[in-house]
Design an enzyme around this catalytic site. Structure first.
Site, short mmCIF file in Angstrom:
data_model
loop_
_atom_site.label_atom_id
_atom_site.label_comp_id
_atom_site.label_asym_id
_atom_site.label_seq_id
_atom_site.Cartn_x
_atom_site.Cartn_y
_atom_site.Cartn_z
N LYS A 100 42.16 44.51 29.08
CA LYS A 100 43.14 44.86 29.25
C LYS A 100 43.97 44.43 28.36
CE LYS A 100 42.70 44.15 33.75
NZ LYS A 100 43.04 43.39 35.12
N ASP A 114 40.29 39.56 43.19
CA ASP A 114 41.66 39.98 44.16
C ASP A 114 40.47 40.97 44.86
OD1 ASP A 114 40.87 42.00 42.78
OD2 ASP A 114 42.66 43.02 41.91
#
Length: 501
Positions: free
Chosen positions: A195, A230
């Protein structure tokens, strides 16, 4: 004069005849091109077909890979990572806990006040912070110092509601959404940055250790209780409100699943069996692949053009990152081989990922008589000024084929997890409820996708078994879920248990 008139008439007749021939030829070409459009559509439909028998094969393959991944490291395309979470929230948790969610160019800091069964989440406060671009490629100390300073600033704004008992440390759940090899509940080494981050001296380091050192440098006394994925956070959030939650699935830009496994069913676990007898497994199911997956020429080309060819095959056919791109690739073939948008291919159509899945969802949801939304999206995104109703209907059909395949394969994956847990069929005399906690923008906002997924799961389970299986939305696993895991693994739990003996 007569000869001139006759000659003119003959020339005009010839011109009319030539024009008629040209029109007929154009119509024949046009009908031939349209036939090619329909042929491309039909081939896609056949290649994406997910009859119930195929879905069962995919589910069985998923279950086999789960067993293999639990047996040994590297034994399966599914990593089946041990999360070290062996104590999910029960709803009894009290006190206040922090969460840090680092997953991209922004991070969130959050505090949550828990009031037990009656109060649940009494109050929550959060702040989002942007990471300056230069810190994404600088040194590890610089990045973690910035994060620790922001966390300290946030801690300084605690109101009277957030009262810390004397002698106790603040406790934090840390969601770190980058590839990590977890070594305990509160430690994990960074495998690589993604990212847009590129900080070489963090790779191979314990990211919790890096954060703790930075907190010490800024004078912040806080214990990092849990390093959280997550998806595991989503499972924790779901279980907090519903004790029947057995698995969590993220369907968003990417996709993943986590579930509660019996600790004795994990051959590669060599530690002491946890008191709870359970262990949360992070499947990393996006990397699943099988000969039973219905793959098309567009999937193969997308995969070969990607940064990770041969990896994340399931993710590339079911997740929000890729559905719109598959649609673009089919439209490009129609434009090149069947002049779908006219004599020239719209230049914008050649730009990878220009059609985002939210745009695909908006077109798929269009119920207006003239499919006005489809027309306006094609105009705005691809700069195609006009499209016929016939063309718009083809686009809707493509959306339906691509989304339905993704939704039905998602259902097959969930069914595979339920099979692994022995929860895919009703048991005599038992009324066990199995709840799947879902999160992610694809599930939450693409209605046709989520409805198709749920109906496909019911089709796989059958009427009787589907009575005991429920799909719920569990929001903010990376924030609230991380704080809940800090609470359920608090260092003070044993103290309170000992004092009650």
């Amino acid at each position: 004069m007569g000869k001139v008139a006759v000659g003119a008439t003959v020339v005009c007749a010839a011109a009319v005849c030539a024009a008629s021939v040209y029109i007929v030829r154009r119509r024949m070409q046009s009908s031939g091109k349209w036939a090619r459009v329909i042929e491309i559509l039909r081939v896609l439909e056949d290649d994406c077909a997910t009859p119930i028998g195929k879905l069962r094969q995919v589910a069985d393959a998923m279950t086999v890979e789960m067993h293999a991944g639990l047996a040994s490291e590297g034994g399966s395309k599914l990593k089946m990572l041990i999360s070290y979470v062996d104590n999910l929230p029960s709803g009894e948790e009290h006190g206040f806990f922090y969460a840090l969610d680092l997953g991209g160019t922004n991070f969130r800091v959050m505090r949550v006040l828990l009031g037990g069964k009656e109060g649940r989440v009494v109050k929550q406060e959060a702040k989002e912070v942007s990471i300056p671009p230069h810190l994404m490629t600088s040194g590890s100390d610089e990045l973690f110092n910035f994060i620790a300073e922001a966390l300290a600033t946030f801690v300084a704004t605690e109101g009277e509601d957030f009262h810390l008992p004397e002698g106790r440390q603040r406790e934090l759940g840390f969601t770190f959404s980058f590839p990590v090899k977890q070594t305990s509940l509160s430690s994990g080494t960074l495998i690589k940055w993604t990212k847009g981050f590129s900080i070489e001296d963090t790779v191979g380091q314990d990211v919790v250790g890096e954060l703790v050192k930075a907190m010490e440098r800024v004078g912040l006394d806080m214990n990092v209780t849990a390093l959280v994925n997550d998806t595991v956070g989503t499972l924790a959030g779901g279980r907090y409100y519903n004790p029947d939650v057995v698995a969590a699935v993220i369907l968003g830009t990417g996709t993943n699943a986590a579930y509660v496994e019996r600790a004795h069913a994990i051959p590669k676990w060599h530690g002491l069996l946890p008191k709870s007898g359970e262990m949360v497994i992070n499947m990393e199911w996006g990397n699943f692949r099988s000969s039973h997956l219905p793959l098309t020429e567009y999937d193969h080309s997308l995969d070969s053009d990607s940064l990770n060819p041969g990896e994340q095959i399931l993710e590339k056919i079911i997740s929000g990152m890729y559905l719109g791109e598959i649609l673009r690739r089919v439209l490009l073939k129609m434009a090149e081989e069947a002049a779908f948008f006219g004599d020239s291919v719209p230049p914008k159509l050649r730009i990878p990922f220009i059609i985002r899945t939210p745009n695909m969802s908006a077109m798929h949801s269009d119920t207006s008589p003239d499919l006005k939304v489809v027309g306006s999206k094609l105009k705005d995104i691809l700069e195609v000024p006009t499209t016929s109703l016939k063309m718009r209907k083809v686009v809707i059909s493509l959306c339906d084929i691509i989304a339905s395949r993704g939704a039905r394969l998602s259902a097959a994956g969930i069914y595979g997890i339920l099979k692994k847990l022995g929860r895919d069929a009703p048991k005599d005399g038992e009324t066990q409820k199995s709840v799947i906690a879902m999160d992610g923008g694809l599930f939450e906002h693409y209605t046709q996708f989520s409805e198709c997924m749920e109906s496909s799961l019911k089709e796989l389970l059958g009427d009787e078994a589907s009575e005991s299986v429920e799909v719920i939305h569990s929001n903010d696993g990376s924030g609230v879920g991380a704080a809940l895991l800090a609470a359920s693994h608090s260092q003070y739990l044993e103290d309170s248990e000992t004092s009650q003996v």
